[in-house]
Design an enzyme around this catalytic site. Structure first.
Site, PDB file in Angstrom:
ATOM      1  N   LYS A 139       0.826  -1.185   0.000  1.00 55.03           N
ATOM      2  CA  LYS A 139       0.000   0.000   0.000  1.00 55.03           C
ATOM      3  C   LYS A 139       0.865   1.240   0.000  1.00 55.03           C
ATOM      4  O   LYS A 139       1.985   1.157   0.505  1.00 55.03           O
ATOM      5  CB  LYS A 139      -0.968   0.031   1.195  1.00 55.03           C
ATOM      6  CG  LYS A 139      -0.411  -0.357   2.561  1.00 55.03           C
ATOM      7  CD  LYS A 139       0.769   0.336   3.166  1.00 55.03           C
ATOM      8  CE  LYS A 139       0.722   1.778   3.463  1.00 55.03           C
ATOM      9  NZ  LYS A 139       1.984   2.282   4.138  1.00 55.03           N
ATOM     10  N   TYR A 224      -4.487   4.114   6.295  1.00 51.62           N
ATOM     11  CA  TYR A 224      -5.025   3.159   7.277  1.00 51.62           C
ATOM     12  C   TYR A 224      -6.359   3.645   7.847  1.00 51.62           C
ATOM     13  O   TYR A 224      -7.248   2.842   8.136  1.00 51.62           O
ATOM     14  CB  TYR A 224      -4.029   2.929   8.420  1.00 51.62           C
ATOM     15  CG  TYR A 224      -2.864   2.068   8.038  1.00 51.62           C
ATOM     16  CD1 TYR A 224      -2.948   0.679   8.088  1.00 51.62           C
ATOM     17  CD2 TYR A 224      -1.667   2.625   7.628  1.00 51.62           C
ATOM     18  CE1 TYR A 224      -1.881  -0.121   7.735  1.00 51.62           C
ATOM     19  CE2 TYR A 224      -0.588   1.834   7.265  1.00 51.62           C
ATOM     20  CZ  TYR A 224      -0.699   0.469   7.317  1.00 51.62           C
ATOM     21  OH  TYR A 224       0.370  -0.338   6.957  1.00 51.62           O
TER      22      TYR A 224
HETATM   23  P1  NDP Z   1      12.480   1.220   2.293  1.00 53.21           P
HETATM   24  O1  NDP Z   1      13.057   2.505   1.832  1.00 53.21           O
HETATM   25  O2  NDP Z   1      12.973   0.640   3.555  1.00 53.21           O
HETATM   26  O3  NDP Z   1      12.721   0.103   1.175  1.00 53.21           O
HETATM   27  C1  NDP Z   1      12.360   0.304  -0.161  1.00 53.21           C
HETATM   28  C2  NDP Z   1      13.297  -0.500  -1.045  1.00 53.21           C
HETATM   29  O4  NDP Z   1      12.869  -0.304  -2.395  1.00 53.21           O
HETATM   30  C3  NDP Z   1      14.752  -0.064  -1.000  1.00 53.21           C
HETATM   31  O5  NDP Z   1      15.478  -0.654   0.040  1.00 53.21           O
HETATM   32  C4  NDP Z   1      15.251  -0.504  -2.359  1.00 53.21           C
HETATM   33  O6  NDP Z   1      15.566  -1.881  -2.284  1.00 53.21           O
HETATM   34  C5  NDP Z   1      14.026  -0.407  -3.245  1.00 53.21           C
HETATM   35  N1  NDP Z   1      14.066   0.759  -4.129  1.00 53.21           N
HETATM   36  C6  NDP Z   1      13.990   0.689  -5.487  1.00 53.21           C
HETATM   37  N2  NDP Z   1      14.088   1.918  -6.011  1.00 53.21           N
HETATM   38  C7  NDP Z   1      14.230   2.785  -5.008  1.00 53.21           C
HETATM   39  C8  NDP Z   1      14.387   4.193  -4.940  1.00 53.21           C
HETATM   40  N3  NDP Z   1      14.391   4.955  -6.038  1.00 53.21           N
HETATM   41  N4  NDP Z   1      14.500   4.756  -3.717  1.00 53.21           N
HETATM   42  C9  NDP Z   1      14.472   4.016  -2.611  1.00 53.21           C
HETATM   43  N5  NDP Z   1      14.328   2.667  -2.613  1.00 53.21           N
HETATM   44  C10 NDP Z   1      14.219   2.053  -3.803  1.00 53.21           C
HETATM   45  O7  NDP Z   1      10.905   1.422   2.294  1.00 53.21           O
HETATM   46  P2  NDP Z   1       9.835   0.523   3.061  1.00 53.21           P
HETATM   47  O8  NDP Z   1      10.238  -0.889   3.011  1.00 53.21           O
HETATM   48  O9  NDP Z   1       9.548   1.127   4.376  1.00 53.21           O
HETATM   49  O10 NDP Z   1       8.525   0.766   2.154  1.00 53.21           O
HETATM   50  C11 NDP Z   1       8.367   0.110   0.905  1.00 53.21           C
HETATM   51  C12 NDP Z   1       6.859  -0.015   0.579  1.00 53.21           C
HETATM   52  O11 NDP Z   1       6.242  -0.769   1.578  1.00 53.21           O
HETATM   53  C13 NDP Z   1       6.119   1.315   0.526  1.00 53.21           C
HETATM   54  O12 NDP Z   1       5.167   1.301  -0.498  1.00 53.21           O
HETATM   55  C14 NDP Z   1       5.436   1.399   1.888  1.00 53.21           C
HETATM   56  O13 NDP Z   1       4.235   2.152   1.848  1.00 53.21           O
HETATM   57  C15 NDP Z   1       5.152  -0.061   2.156  1.00 53.21           C
HETATM   58  N6  NDP Z   1       5.104  -0.358   3.595  1.00 53.21           N
HETATM   59  C16 NDP Z   1       4.036  -1.058   4.062  1.00 53.21           C
HETATM   60  C17 NDP Z   1       3.939  -1.367   5.381  1.00 53.21           C
HETATM   61  C18 NDP Z   1       2.789  -2.158   5.883  1.00 53.21           C
HETATM   62  O14 NDP Z   1       2.654  -2.275   7.102  1.00 53.21           O
HETATM   63  N7  NDP Z   1       1.970  -2.729   5.032  1.00 53.21           N
HETATM   64  C19 NDP Z   1       4.944  -0.919   6.352  1.00 53.21           C
HETATM   65  C20 NDP Z   1       6.062  -0.237   5.741  1.00 53.21           C
HETATM   66  C21 NDP Z   1       6.119   0.029   4.406  1.00 53.21           C
HETATM   67  P3  NDP Z   1      16.727  -2.513  -3.189  1.00 53.21           P
HETATM   68  O15 NDP Z   1      18.001  -1.902  -2.700  1.00 53.21           O
HETATM   69  O16 NDP Z   1      16.600  -3.950  -2.897  1.00 53.21           O
HETATM   70  O17 NDP Z   1      16.429  -2.177  -4.623  1.00 53.21           O
END
Ligand code: NDP
Length: 374
Positions: A139, A224
């Site tokens: 989401k 949420y």
């Molecule tokens: P993070 O920044 O921790 O991780 C995102 C990952 O996406 C990065 O580590 C990277 O992984 C990849 N990525 C690819 N392109 C980019 C870019 N341009 N900039 C940054 N990261 C990039 O974010 P979150 O994990 O916190 O959030 C990711 C998604 O999950 C969002 O949509 C958020 O809304 C959702 N979310 C949902 C939650 C829930 O409870 N359902 C809780 C937290 C987040 P790599 O290095 O492997 O490419």
């Protein structure tokens, strides 16, 4: 349809981790407590975007009965190596953002879970669909309803499922409150209050970059309250009003909302009053009131344990890691056509996106927005 539902209800399994899992209309019968199909193929999933949330999902999957990590997609080679060895994903099933369309030829991957910044979901889910794999997307599903519709169409055209990571839809206390409401235990619902927020840190993170986040707190945490108002009240809203306030113009740039208050009206006359913010801590509370009772949950959408009570007493359903429940349930949805108590498909997410679009319009224009969620 009727038969498959009956079959589904007959497939009751009893286990310590049993969670109530009923289609909406079956909630009226409080005697029935089916669980997601425990039998069926294992869902072999590739994780895309190996960041913070993906690490929670990956750990949670280790406790799943029907889900296994069989692929990884990342822009960071070192993560592919580390995660690959930690989760025993062979090099042949590790991809980057340029070459992941090749999952089409990988028979060991059924679905891809897209866990990247919001703005990337649209294109990535469409590429997953075009590769013939089921898509699970975090989401918010997309930045707006138009994008969301394109994702739904792409998945439909490819004959794959599109599911969204609404983990609360499987959380036992939440499911119990939804069951009680649907069974009429609170009487006619009158009011819902959803307060969702936290004080965001690092100003350089993608969540504060409109191009990657698509907005601010509303896209991330306010969603949420939107989604919660719909499953707690059990209706689709028909209008919304909203007001934005911003105390920090530097951290929260143009198009990145800090705090938005919004109100939703529902066909029965029930109303919701909600707060979405990136500038206040300790805001994770749902309150639902009907003519005969109430439910109060705090915390209501964090990773848990969720705490709550109703006019009948404390909610005592055991805490189970949300993402474990979600992923096992998604295996049942994908392979057994299970019907979750509250949907997690693209159409469900599209409704939230339509409401977000309308909230932003209401903030920009200062006028009430009619909603037609179909
Ligand atoms: P993070 O920044 O921790 O991780 C995102 C990952 O996406 C990065 O580590 C990277 O992984 C990849 N990525 C690819 N392109 C980019 C870019 N341009 N900039 C940054 N990261 C990039 O974010 P979150 O994990 O916190 O959030 C990711 C998604 O999950 C969002 O949509 C958020 O809304 C959702 N979310 C949902 C939650 C829930 O409870 N359902 C809780 C937290 C987040 P790599 O290095 O492997 O490419």
């Amino acid at each position: 349809m009727k038969n498959s539902r009956r079959d589904f209800l007959q497939k009751l399994a009893v286990s310590a981790a049993t969670i109530p899992f009923l289609p909406y209309d079956a909630f009226a019968n409080a005697e029935l407590r089916p669980v997601p199909s425990a039998q069926g193929p294992t869902l072999r999933v590739a994780l895309m975007g190996l960041g913070y949330y993906a690490s929670l999902v990956a750990d949670a999957i280790q406790s799943c009965k029907r889900v296994k990590i069989t692929g990884l997609i990342s822009g960071t080679p070192a993560k592919l190596a580390d995660w690959g060895s930690k989760y025993s994903v062979p090099e042949a099933s590790r991809y980057n953002y340029e070459n992941f369309d090749r999952i089409k030829d990988n028979p060991d991957i059924d679905a891809v879970y897209v866990i990247t910044p919001n703005a990337l979901h649209h294109d990535q889910v469409i590429r997953v669909a075009n590769a013939g794999k089921h898509a699970i997307c975090e989401k918010p599903m997309a930045l707006n309803a138009a994008e969301g519709q394109e994702m739904i169409d792409a998945c439909a055209n490819a004959g794959v499922k599109l599911l969204v990571g609404y983990r609360m839809h499987f959380e036992p206390k939440t499911v119990e409150v939804v069951r009680m409401r649907a069974a009429g235990e609170f009487g006619a619902i009158k009011f819902f209050q959803g307060q969702c927020g936290f004080r965001i840190g690092d100003p350089t993170q993608w969540r504060l970059d409109k191009d990657l986040a698509g907005g601010g707190a509303m896209m991330d945490i306010g969603i949420y309250a939107i989604n919660g108002s719909r499953y707690m009240i059990g209706e689709e809203p028909v209008w919304v009003t909203a007001q934005e306030t911003k105390t920090d113009q530097v951290k929260f740039k143009e198009g990145v909302d800090e705090t938005i208050l919004f109100q939703l009206g529902f066909p029965s006359g029930a109303v919701a009053s909600c707060l979405s913010t990136y500038n206040m801590n300790y805001l994770d509370r749902f309150f639902l009131v009907g003519e005969k009772g109430f439910a109060e949950m705090q915390p209501s959408t964090g990773y848990g344990p969720i705490k709550g009570r109703t006019n009948k007493g404390e909610l005592t359903q055991p805490h189970v890691t949300h993402q474990t429940l979600q992923m096992d349930a998604m295996a049942g949805i994908i392979f057994n056509d299970d019907t979750p108590p509250v949907p997690v498909d693209g159409q469900e997410a599209l409704k939230d996106l339509k409401i977000i679009d309308a909230i932003y319009r209401a903030c920009a224009t200062g006028t009430k927005q009619e909603l037609n969620l179909g």
